[in-house]
Design an enzyme around this catalytic site. Structure first.
Site, PDB file in Angstrom:
ATOM      1  N   GLU A 141      -5.178  -8.766   0.366  1.00  0.00           N
ATOM      2  CA  GLU A 141      -5.839  -8.450   1.639  1.00  0.00           C
ATOM      3  C   GLU A 141      -7.313  -8.200   1.392  1.00  0.00           C
ATOM      4  O   GLU A 141      -7.689  -7.544   0.418  1.00  0.00           O
ATOM      5  CB  GLU A 141      -5.278  -7.187   2.308  1.00  0.00           C
ATOM      6  CG  GLU A 141      -4.022  -7.340   3.095  1.00  0.00           C
ATOM      7  CD  GLU A 141      -3.624  -6.048   3.807  1.00  0.00           C
ATOM      8  OE1 GLU A 141      -4.537  -5.321   4.291  1.00  0.00           O
ATOM      9  OE2 GLU A 141      -2.423  -5.773   3.880  1.00  0.00           O
ATOM     10  N   GLU A 199       0.810  -1.217   0.000  1.00  0.00           N
ATOM     11  CA  GLU A 199       0.000   0.000   0.000  1.00  0.00           C
ATOM     12  C   GLU A 199       0.849   1.277   0.000  1.00  0.00           C
ATOM     13  O   GLU A 199       0.803   2.088   0.937  1.00  0.00           O
ATOM     14  CB  GLU A 199      -0.956  -0.007   1.206  1.00  0.00           C
ATOM     15  CG  GLU A 199      -1.891  -1.193   1.204  1.00  0.00           C
ATOM     16  CD  GLU A 199      -2.911  -1.178   2.339  1.00  0.00           C
ATOM     17  OE1 GLU A 199      -3.838  -2.000   2.304  1.00  0.00           O
ATOM     18  OE2 GLU A 199      -2.779  -0.341   3.257  1.00  0.00           O
TER      19      GLU A 199
END
Length: 471
Positions: free
Chosen positions: A366, A165
């Protein structure tokens, strides 16, 4: 209704080093360690990273639980501040090396396909003190660290990730004051984002050079995608959503998958005189870098409208100059995080990857649901009956399955997370694991969702979806 995934589909969980290991035996502090030392009041219940889920001492038993649940894949990260003793010279910390060597060997021996990520929000404080990702020296030091990691563990780790991220440290450290050093400076954020992209590209190119004779070695990046939906199809709202998508999604998706910077994004930053400092060699490195597959973290979309109040040009520039968040009346919300639950977006992500990103192989790296005070759902045997999490997963898997049926090249699904983990300033406020953690004793107990996840694999990857569950 039943859905089914391919026989070789990856089922697993994801976690990170700084959120799971604890700070035992580390030579250096990262920004989260330092931030907690300076301002423990910023953290929920003033709980810091000292022990976390103590995977430093429990990885052997944790891997046994993974095997009990039939999980065939796993993602974690190396802590730069654990593996490297001298950040500037690259001297290896032998105790850190031995820990990761044993940890990854155990996963390898258990036939659990492991993605090892190199960076998960955990900048060494020594490097933050010279500007972090705004400083190009940090790019070079990161690439040096990556090379050391590849040399140390490349024989037993096949799958690697450069960043988790990468947009989040930009948001958290340079825009919205979520994380230390809590700077509000869009220009610095743009430079930090650009330098992160360059660090990624140089590392990918290095990796492919080092492992050019071994096609089994693959490298990725983990992007959290938050597709932007406009309030309606009015031109100004569509434009606002497109700009939000450029800044927070395509800035990384286009550069890291296609090797190109979106023309409209470049023009937008140029008009505001906030382009990053760059060299032609850096642009060439980005063009040359090609990941082998893509990791996608998905939690929620964004809902966007054009500004309802004109931007004050005397204010420092921020992304909000071009758009505002919009509250969709039909939204479903996870009240513990305030995040929208919209599983169909995962289908749309899959189709977007198929149509616009060369149908690159990808994995849901995720997806998960954080819930506060889960002990409310504990039965007399100590098991948490998290039916809400099972339903959440089922909905997302249904829409993922639909994307795969349409030809999207997704090969796996990893939950956040394996065992309840420390979550930065939120500490343990919200629990995400399929294995619960007793903070006092470090006892692990498999939740109902963990056993349900196990049943998927035992049932030949067939999932029963109840009527009415899919919204």
């Amino acid at each position: 209704m039943k859905i089914q995934f391919e026989k070789n589909f990856w089922w697993g969980t994801a976690i990170s080093g700084p959120q799971s290991e604890g700070i035992f035996a580390k030579s250096n502090l990262n920004i989260m360690d330092y931030w907690y030392q300076q301002s423990p009041e910023d953290f929920h219940n003033q709980m810091g990273p000292e022990i976390a889920s103590d995977m430093y001492h429990h990885y052997n038993s944790d891997i046994k639980i993974m095997q009990e649940l039939n999980l065939n894949s796993y993602r974690t990260s190396i802590q730069w501040t654990r593996l490297i003793k001298n950040i500037k010279t690259g001297e290896i910390d032998q105790e850190g090396y031995q820990f990761y060597r044993a940890y990854f060997q155990k996963l390898h021996d258990a036939n659990i396909k492991t993605i090892v990520n190199l960076y998960h929000f955990d900048m060494p404080i020594e490097l933050e003190n010279i500007g972090g990702w705004t400083n190009k020296e940090v790019v070079d030091l990161y690439v040096k660290y990556a090379q050391i990691a590849f040399e140390c563990f490349g024989d037993i780790v096949d799958y690697w990730a450069t960043f988790n991220e990468p947009v989040v440290p930009i948001e958290g450290c340079y825009l919205y004051q979520w994380y230390y050093p809590k700077i509000v400076d869009f220009q610095k954020g743009i430079q930090a984002g650009f330098n992160t992209i360059v660090a990624h590209a140089k590392t990918v190119n290095l990796f492919h050079k080092m492992f050019k004779h071994n096609p089994n070695k693959k490298i990725t990046v983990i992007l959290n995608l938050t597709p932007a939906y406009p309030k309606d199809q009015q031109a100004e709202n569509v434009e606002a959503a497109e700009i939000r998508d450029l800044l927070f999604n395509k800035a990384f998706l286009d550069t890291m998958v296609l090797g190109t910077f979106p023309d409209k994004l470049v023009e937008l930053l140029k008009q505001e005189n906030i382009l990053p400092f760059y060299t032609t060699d850096e642009i060439e490195a980005v063009k040359d870098a090609r990941i082998d597959f893509l990791g996608v973290n998905y939690y929620q979309p964004s809902r966007i409208q054009a500004r309802t109040i004109p931007w004050n040009n005397n204010d420092p520039i921020m992304p909000a100059k071009w758009f505002e968040n919009y509250q969709w009346p039909e939204r479903r919300i996870n009240p513990y995080r305030g995040w929208e639950i919209h599983p169909q977006t995962l289908y749309e992500i899959g189709i977007n990857i198929k149509n616009n990103y060369n149908n690159i192989p990808w994995i849901v790296s995720e997806n998960g649901m954080g819930v506060e005070d889960e002990l409310r759902y504990q039965d007399s045997n100590g098991q948490i009956n998290d039916n809400y999490r099972i339903d959440f997963i089922k909905e997302h898997l249904y829409w993922l399955n639909q994307a795969i049926k349409q030809g999207s090249n997704c090969f796996g699904y990893q939950l956040w997370t394996f065992v309840d983990c420390w979550s930065w300033a939120n500490s343990y406020k919200n629990r995400y694991g399929i294995v619960s953690l007793d903070l006092e004793t470090q006892t692990r107990t498999i939740k109902k969702s963990g056993y349900w996840f196990k049943e998927i694999i035992e049932n030949n990857n067939v999932i029963e979806i109840e009527e009415g569950l899919i919204k």
